[in-house]
Write an enzyme that holds these catalytic residues in place. Structure first.
Site, PDB file in Angstrom:
ATOM      1  N   PRO A  90      29.532  47.415  30.297  1.00 38.36           N
ATOM      2  CG  PRO A  90      28.296  45.794  29.173  1.00 38.36           C
ATOM      3  CD  PRO A  90      28.283  46.633  30.404  1.00 38.36           C
ATOM      4  CD  GLU A 117      18.557  44.841  29.138  1.00 34.05           C
ATOM      5  OE1 GLU A 117      19.000  45.427  28.138  1.00 34.05           O
ATOM      6  OE2 GLU A 117      18.471  43.598  29.220  1.00 34.05           O
ATOM      7  NE  ARG A 155      50.418  41.889  38.718  1.00 33.44           N
ATOM      8  CZ  ARG A 155      51.479  42.307  38.046  1.00 33.44           C
ATOM      9  NH1 ARG A 155      51.461  43.508  37.487  1.00 33.44           N
ATOM     10  NH2 ARG A 155      52.556  41.564  37.938  1.00 33.44           N
ATOM     11  CG  ASP A 170      54.044  43.620  34.784  1.00 32.10           C
ATOM     12  OD1 ASP A 170      54.920  42.752  34.763  1.00 32.10           O
ATOM     13  OD2 ASP A 170      53.309  43.829  35.762  1.00 32.10           O
TER      14      ASP A 170
END
Length: 246
Positions: A90, A117, A155, A170
């Site tokens: 994160p 953690e 991709r 895209d």
């Protein structure tokens, strides 16, 4: 050929992802190879533990440096390459299409998927080259994040998509969101396809798509326009769109 290694405590999670659709075809076409490693196998203690309590106290367990260091070093020595080592967490750089395009240029990627953690800080400092977050939220582990990044990178590799231009327009590849798409029937329950798309006039079609891409970006992600360098036509269309939106 790109080489992708994944270090995880749950290798079975990747079986379905790598065994279907575009990711499977990419491997069959020899655009990429996948290798999923359970880094518990590198633990140097008889119980094969890979985590321990944090120094200083606190809740949760922390991944020990030794299994990750040894796993990455083992992969490096056997491959003879200098891979990008990507930590999913994160606290990492927020993932974007630009980052996907950057990673697609690499020959070898190693993804480190943690649980518990967090990671011993020495893993970040001395093993990892990139820290990536797929969004401002927390998952139970790095596996899902790694799958997202791998899919978005593979991709982009040459020969993976049937049409080499498929990814060029895209959303985010052009800096804007992608324009709307339509297919047959032309009239579905009274909802009709814009006439310009059936006109056969390629210039007008491309102009419509460019304007609608700009419209969608303005309405849904105006932040993308803040630093965009617009052409004269794009600025004209944007002014028209703003007037229509009032």
């Amino acid at each position: 050929m790109m080489k992708i290694d994944v270090l995880t405590l749950f290798p079975e999670m990747f079986e379905g992802v790598f065994g279907h659709s575009i990711l499977k075809k990419a491997a069959e076409n020899e655009a990429v190879t996948y290798n999923v490693v359970n880094f518990r196998e590198y633990a140097d203690n008889k119980h094969k533990t890979v985590d321990d309590y944090p120094y200083g106290g606190g809740a949760g367990m922390v991944l020990k440096p030794q299994p990750i260091f040894d796993a990455v070093e083992g992969i490096r020595s056997s491959s003879g390459t200098s891979p990008r080592v990507i930590l999913l967490c994160p606290q990492g750089e927020r993932y974007t299409q630009k980052k996907a395009e950057e990673l697609a240029e690499a020959d070898h990627l190693i993804f480190v998927c943690g649980h518990y953690e967090g990671y011993d800080e020495r893993i970040r400092e001395h093993v990892v080259t990139d820290e990536i977050s797929i969004g401002d939220f927390v998952l139970t582990g790095g596996e899902l994040g790694a799958m997202v990044v791998i899919d978005s990178v593979v991709r982009l590799l040459s020969g993976v998509l049937g049409n080499e231009e498929s990814h060029m327009k895209d959303s985010f590849s052009t800096g804007f969101l992608e324009h709307p798409h339509y297919t047959r029937p032309a009239d579905f329950r009274g909802f009709k396809v814009p006439e310009v798309l059936m006109s056969g006039n390629h210039r007008l079609v491309e102009e419509w798509r460019a304007k609608e891409s700009l419209r969608r970006t303005y309405l849904r992600r105006p932040d993308l326009l803040e630093e965009a360098e617009l052409t004269k036509d794009q600025q004209k269309w944007l002014d028209e769109i703003k007037k229509e939106d009032k």
